[in-house]
Design a protein around this motif. Structure first.
Motif, PDB file in Angstrom:
ATOM      1  N   ASN A 192      46.511  14.773  28.665  1.00  0.00           N
ATOM      2  CA  ASN A 192      47.756  14.482  29.186  1.00  0.00           C
ATOM      3  C   ASN A 192      47.864  12.937  29.854  1.00  0.00           C
ATOM      4  OD1 ASN A 192      50.436  14.725  30.512  1.00  0.00           O
ATOM      5  ND2 ASN A 192      50.088  17.056  30.308  1.00  0.00           N
ATOM      6  N   MET A 193      48.126  12.864  31.424  1.00  0.00           N
ATOM      7  CA  MET A 193      48.120  11.437  31.722  1.00  0.00           C
ATOM      8  C   MET A 193      46.697  11.153  32.047  1.00  0.00           C
ATOM      9  SD  MET A 193      51.287  11.130  32.023  1.00  0.00           S
ATOM     10  CE  MET A 193      51.391   9.648  32.932  1.00  0.00           C
ATOM     11  N   GLY A 194      45.634  11.607  31.905  1.00  0.00           N
ATOM     12  CA  GLY A 194      44.324  11.218  32.070  1.00  0.00           C
ATOM     13  C   GLY A 194      44.166  10.921  33.325  1.00  0.00           C
ATOM     14  N   ILE A 195      44.299  11.654  34.521  1.00  0.00           N
ATOM     15  CA  ILE A 195      43.937  11.324  36.027  1.00  0.00           C
ATOM     16  C   ILE A 195      42.466  11.313  36.000  1.00  0.00           C
ATOM     17  CG2 ILE A 195      44.146  12.246  38.249  1.00  0.00           C
ATOM     18  CD1 ILE A 195      47.018  13.579  37.521  1.00  0.00           C
ATOM     19  N   THR A 196      42.197  10.344  36.863  1.00  0.00           N
ATOM     20  CA  THR A 196      40.674  10.196  37.135  1.00  0.00           C
ATOM     21  C   THR A 196      40.158  11.024  38.108  1.00  0.00           C
ATOM     22  OG1 THR A 196      41.290   8.793  38.933  1.00  0.00           O
ATOM     23  CG2 THR A 196      41.016   7.711  36.635  1.00  0.00           C
ATOM     24  N   LYS A 197      39.007  11.320  37.875  1.00  0.00           N
ATOM     25  CA  LYS A 197      38.272  12.351  38.533  1.00  0.00           C
ATOM     26  C   LYS A 197      38.400  12.382  39.917  1.00  0.00           C
ATOM     27  CE  LYS A 197      33.753  14.381  39.174  1.00  0.00           C
ATOM     28  NZ  LYS A 197      32.391  14.434  38.685  1.00  0.00           N
ATOM     29  N   PRO A 198      38.374  11.305  40.810  1.00  0.00           N
ATOM     30  CA  PRO A 198      38.562  11.107  42.138  1.00  0.00           C
ATOM     31  C   PRO A 198      39.824  11.685  42.582  1.00  0.00           C
ATOM     32  CG  PRO A 198      37.368   9.333  41.223  1.00  0.00           C
ATOM     33  CD  PRO A 198      37.680   9.862  40.218  1.00  0.00           C
ATOM     34  N   MET A 199      40.927  11.298  41.715  1.00  0.00           N
ATOM     35  CA  MET A 199      42.269  11.565  42.120  1.00  0.00           C
ATOM     36  C   MET A 199      42.668  13.174  42.139  1.00  0.00           C
ATOM     37  SD  MET A 199      43.603   9.148  43.530  1.00  0.00           S
ATOM     38  CE  MET A 199      45.181   9.892  43.544  1.00  0.00           C
ATOM     39  N   ILE A 200      41.614  13.871  41.307  1.00  0.00           N
ATOM     40  CA  ILE A 200      42.187  15.184  40.884  1.00  0.00           C
ATOM     41  C   ILE A 200      42.424  15.987  42.307  1.00  0.00           C
ATOM     42  CG2 ILE A 200      41.287  17.452  39.997  1.00  0.00           C
ATOM     43  CD1 ILE A 200      40.252  15.883  37.617  1.00  0.00           C
ATOM     44  N   PRO A 201      41.422  16.110  43.081  1.00  0.00           N
ATOM     45  CA  PRO A 201      41.555  16.840  44.302  1.00  0.00           C
ATOM     46  C   PRO A 201      43.005  16.477  45.093  1.00  0.00           C
ATOM     47  CG  PRO A 201      39.482  16.149  44.099  1.00  0.00           C
ATOM     48  CD  PRO A 201      40.131  15.430  43.244  1.00  0.00           C
ATOM     49  N   VAL A 202      43.200  15.269  45.097  1.00  0.00           N
ATOM     50  CA  VAL A 202      44.335  14.761  45.936  1.00  0.00           C
ATOM     51  C   VAL A 202      45.769  15.188  45.299  1.00  0.00           C
ATOM     52  CG1 VAL A 202      45.598  12.678  46.533  1.00  0.00           C
ATOM     53  CG2 VAL A 202      43.167  12.640  46.790  1.00  0.00           C
ATOM     54  N   ALA A 203      45.549  15.282  44.062  1.00  0.00           N
ATOM     55  CA  ALA A 203      46.792  15.676  43.013  1.00  0.00           C
ATOM     56  C   ALA A 203      46.864  17.240  43.231  1.00  0.00           C
ATOM     57  CB  ALA A 203      46.549  15.475  41.560  1.00  0.00           C
ATOM     58  N   VAL A 204      46.000  17.900  43.295  1.00  0.00           N
ATOM     59  CA  VAL A 204      46.040  19.182  43.429  1.00  0.00           C
ATOM     60  C   VAL A 204      46.508  19.636  44.852  1.00  0.00           C
ATOM     61  CG1 VAL A 204      44.962  21.528  43.531  1.00  0.00           C
ATOM     62  CG2 VAL A 204      44.283  19.906  41.606  1.00  0.00           C
ATOM     63  N   GLY A 205      46.103  19.179  45.766  1.00  0.00           N
ATOM     64  CA  GLY A 205      46.627  19.183  47.188  1.00  0.00           C
ATOM     65  C   GLY A 205      48.110  18.786  47.274  1.00  0.00           C
TER      66      GLY A 205
ATOM     67  N   VAL B 157      50.302  18.880  44.971  1.00  0.00           N
ATOM     68  CA  VAL B 157      51.028  20.284  44.364  1.00  0.00           C
ATOM     69  C   VAL B 157      51.398  21.372  45.591  1.00  0.00           C
ATOM     70  CG1 VAL B 157      50.995  21.978  42.620  1.00  0.00           C
ATOM     71  CG2 VAL B 157      50.425  19.724  41.950  1.00  0.00           C
ATOM     72  N   VAL B 158      50.347  21.672  46.264  1.00  0.00           N
ATOM     73  CA  VAL B 158      50.271  22.680  47.161  1.00  0.00           C
ATOM     74  C   VAL B 158      51.210  22.362  48.155  1.00  0.00           C
ATOM     75  CG1 VAL B 158      49.084  23.935  49.029  1.00  0.00           C
ATOM     76  CG2 VAL B 158      48.022  23.621  46.669  1.00  0.00           C
ATOM     77  N   LEU B 159      51.273  21.129  48.573  1.00  0.00           N
ATOM     78  CA  LEU B 159      52.206  20.475  49.527  1.00  0.00           C
ATOM     79  C   LEU B 159      53.587  20.522  49.079  1.00  0.00           C
ATOM     80  CD1 LEU B 159      52.936  19.116  52.253  1.00  0.00           C
ATOM     81  CD2 LEU B 159      52.516  16.993  51.221  1.00  0.00           C
ATOM     82  N   GLY B 160      53.808  20.309  47.900  1.00  0.00           N
ATOM     83  CA  GLY B 160      55.188  20.543  47.254  1.00  0.00           C
ATOM     84  C   GLY B 160      55.798  21.937  47.287  1.00  0.00           C
ATOM     85  N   ILE B 161      54.883  22.842  46.942  1.00  0.00           N
ATOM     86  CA  ILE B 161      55.231  24.099  46.809  1.00  0.00           C
ATOM     87  C   ILE B 161      55.604  24.905  48.166  1.00  0.00           C
ATOM     88  CG2 ILE B 161      54.197  26.501  46.279  1.00  0.00           C
ATOM     89  CD1 ILE B 161      52.549  25.338  43.944  1.00  0.00           C
ATOM     90  N   GLY B 162      54.650  24.289  49.005  1.00  0.00           N
ATOM     91  CA  GLY B 162      54.934  24.964  50.346  1.00  0.00           C
ATOM     92  C   GLY B 162      56.186  24.209  51.277  1.00  0.00           C
ATOM     93  N   LEU B 163      56.584  23.121  50.878  1.00  0.00           N
ATOM     94  CA  LEU B 163      57.898  22.577  51.244  1.00  0.00           C
ATOM     95  C   LEU B 163      59.053  23.140  50.606  1.00  0.00           C
ATOM     96  CD1 LEU B 163      56.866  18.877  51.726  1.00  0.00           C
ATOM     97  CD2 LEU B 163      57.121  20.364  53.561  1.00  0.00           C
ATOM     98  N   SER B 164      58.821  23.672  49.348  1.00  0.00           N
ATOM     99  CA  SER B 164      60.184  24.027  48.740  1.00  0.00           C
ATOM    100  C   SER B 164      60.402  25.740  48.565  1.00  0.00           C
ATOM    101  CB  SER B 164      59.956  23.399  47.316  1.00  0.00           C
ATOM    102  OG  SER B 164      58.830  23.678  46.367  1.00  0.00           O
ATOM    103  N   LEU B 165      58.956  26.376  48.677  1.00  0.00           N
ATOM    104  CA  LEU B 165      59.160  27.583  48.332  1.00  0.00           C
ATOM    105  C   LEU B 165      58.295  28.505  49.293  1.00  0.00           C
ATOM    106  CD1 LEU B 165      57.880  27.592  44.561  1.00  0.00           C
ATOM    107  CD2 LEU B 165      60.304  28.263  45.484  1.00  0.00           C
ATOM    108  N   GLY B 166      58.369  27.909  50.789  1.00  0.00           N
ATOM    109  CA  GLY B 166      57.597  28.682  51.690  1.00  0.00           C
ATOM    110  C   GLY B 166      58.469  29.702  52.772  1.00  0.00           C
TER     111      GLY B 166
END
Length: 380
Positions: free
Chosen positions: A237-250, A252-261
Motif C-alpha cells: 500500500n503506502m509502504g509505511i516504514t517500520k519505525p512509523m508503524i506504532p505511531v500510525a496505529v496509535g 488511528v486509536v486516537l481518531g477512533i476515540g475522538l470520534s466514536l467514544g
C-alpha cells in the motif's frame, strides 16, 4: 557456474557437502562453511540456512524451540497489553474522573500513547498483537497461525488484568476517598459502560444507549481499526516504514476515540475491557460491573467482547476485497515483486502473504523474502 579453487581444511569435509549438494543440486565447490567461505555468488545461501562444517558450527539461533518462542511472545504480549490497556489509558481516566485534572481529550491521548508504546514493545516479536480481536481475525483469514491464538489470547487478557491491578495499586488511596463504597462511578475507570449525554435542556441523561446501538458502535469502531491497521502494515500500500508503524496505529486509536467514544468509551479490544472488569469483580466492586445494563435491560459486559471480534473480521474482509485483491505486481518503489510476477518477470497477480505474526501481510514489518541464489534461479 564456474568451478572454484578455494582450499578448505580437512574438517570441512564431504558429509555436509554431500547433504547440501543433494538437497540443492549444487556443485561441491559452491558450498562451504562460514569460516571458510566459497567465493561463489550463492554463498549467502549458507547465511540463510545456517549450514556449517563440523569444526566451525554455526550458532543455533535459528533452532529456538517453538515453545520458547511462544513463551517469549506471550510475555511481550502481557507486558504490552498491561501498558497499553490499563496502565497508561486507564490512569488517564482515573485522573480525569477523580481529580478533574484531565478531559476527554487527555483520556484519548493516554490510550493512543499506550497503544503506540505497546506496539513498539511487542511489534518485533509478536507483530504487535495487543488485541485478541486482531489475532482471531487474522487467523480467520489465514494470515496468522491458529496454534498461536490461544497463547496470545491468554497473554492479552492476563496483561489487561495485571494492568488494572497496577492502576488500582497506584490510585488506591484516591479511590478510598473518591468512592469508598466501590460503585459504578469508579468502576468506569477500569472498564467501559454506557455513557451519558446532555439533552437540549441541559439535563444529563445516563440511560440512553440500547444494546443494538452499543453493538453497532463496537463493530464499526473495531472495523475501522482493522482496515487502518491492514493499510498501515501492508507493504504494497503506502509502504509505511517500520519505525512509523506504532505511531500510525496509535494515531488511528486516537481518531477512533475522538470520534466514536461518546456512546460507551470505544473498547474496540475485548481484553482491554473484560480483563479489568474481571479485576473489579474480585477487587471490591462485586457483581455490579457484570449486571450493569443498557436502556433496554440487556447486560452490557458481553457487548464490548463480542462486538470487537465481529468488527475485526469485517474490517479485514473489507480490506481484503476492496484493496488487497487489487494490488498489482509492482511494489510502492516501482520494483516488480518476484513473488507475484509471472515467469516473464513483468506481469503478475498479487497473492497476500501469510506471515507467522499475522497483521495483514506482516508482523509489524514487511515480511522478508527468501531470495534464491542467482546460480539456482536458472536451473529450473
Amino acid at each position: 557456474m564456474g568451478q572454484t579453487t578455494s582450499v578448505r581444511p580437512a574438517s570441512c569435509n564431504p558429509p555436509i557437502i554431500r547433504l547440501v549438494q543433494h538437497t540443492y543440486n549444487t556443485p561441491h565447490e559452491a558450498i562451504s562453511c562460514k569460516r571458510h567461505p566459497s567465493p561463489a555468488k550463492d554463498i549467502h545461501l549458507l547465511q540463510k540456512t545456517s549450514i556449517s562444517c563440523k569444526r566451525h558450527p554455526s550458532p543455533a539461533r535459528h533452532n529456538t524451540p517453538p515453545a520458547a518462542c511462544l513463551l517469549c511472545c506471550s510475555f511481550l504480549q502481557l507486558m504490552a497489553s498491561a501498558e497499553q490497556g490499563e496502565l497508561m489509558g486507564n490512569c488517564a481516566v482515573a485522573q480525569a474522573v477523580m481529580a478533574e485534572d484531565g478531559s476527554f481529550l487527555s483520556i484519548n491521548i493516554g490510550y493512543a500513547v499506550g497503544v503506540t508504546l505497546g506496539v513498539l514493545v511487542s511489534g518485533g516479536i509478536s507483530g504487535g498483537h495487543i488485541n485478541p480481536a486482531v489475532s482471531v481475525a487474522m487467523a480467520v483469514f489465514g494470515k496468522f497461525s491458529w496454534a498461536k491464538v490461544p497463547v496470545y489470547i491468554v497473554a492479552q487478557y492476563t496483561g489487561a488484568f495485571a494492568g488494572a491491578l497496577m492502576v488500582f495499586l497506584v490510585y488506591r488511596n484516591a479511590l478510598d476517598v473518591y468512592d469508598p463504597e466501590r460503585t459504578l462511578s469508579s468502576a468506569g475507570i477500569f472498564a467501559t459502560y454506557p455513557g451519558a449525554v446532555i439533552n437540549s435542556t441541559g439535563d444529563t441523561v445516563d440511560n440512553f444507549l440500547y444494546s443494538g446501538n452499543g453493538m453497532a458502535d463496537q463493530v464499526l469502531g473495531t472495523a475501522v481499526l482493522l482496515v487502518c491497521v491492514c493499510a498501515i502494515t501492508d507493504p504494497r500500500n503506502m509502504g509505511i516504514t517500520k519505525p512509523m508503524i506504532p505511531v500510525a496505529v496509535g494515531t488511528v486509536v486516537l481518531g477512533i476515540g475522538l470520534s466514536l467514544g461518546l456512546n460507551c468509551g470505544y473498547a474496540i479490544n475485548p481484553a482491554r475491557d473484560l480483563g479489568p472488569r474481571l479485576f473489579t469483580l474480585v477487587g471490591g466492586w462485586g457483581a455490579e460491573p457484570f449486571t450493569a445494563s443498557t436502556a433496554d435491560g440487556v447486560a452490557w459486559w458481553w457487548i464490548p467482547v463480542v462486538g470487537p471480534h465481529l468488527g475485526a473480521i469485517l474490517g479485514v474482509f473489507f480490506y481484503s476485497i476492496i484493496i488487497e485483491l487489487h494490488h498489482g505486481s509492482e511494489m510502492p518503489d516501482g520494483k516488480v515483486d518476484p513473488e507475484t510476477a509471472t515467469s516473464n518477470g513483468r506481469q503478475g497477480t498479487y497473492t497476500p502473504r501469510k506471515d507467522p505474526n499475522g497483521v495483514c501481510s506482516t508482523s509489524m514489518e514487511a515480511p522478508h523474502r527468501q531470495q534464491m541464489p542467482i546460480a539456482l534461479q536458472h536451473k529450473s
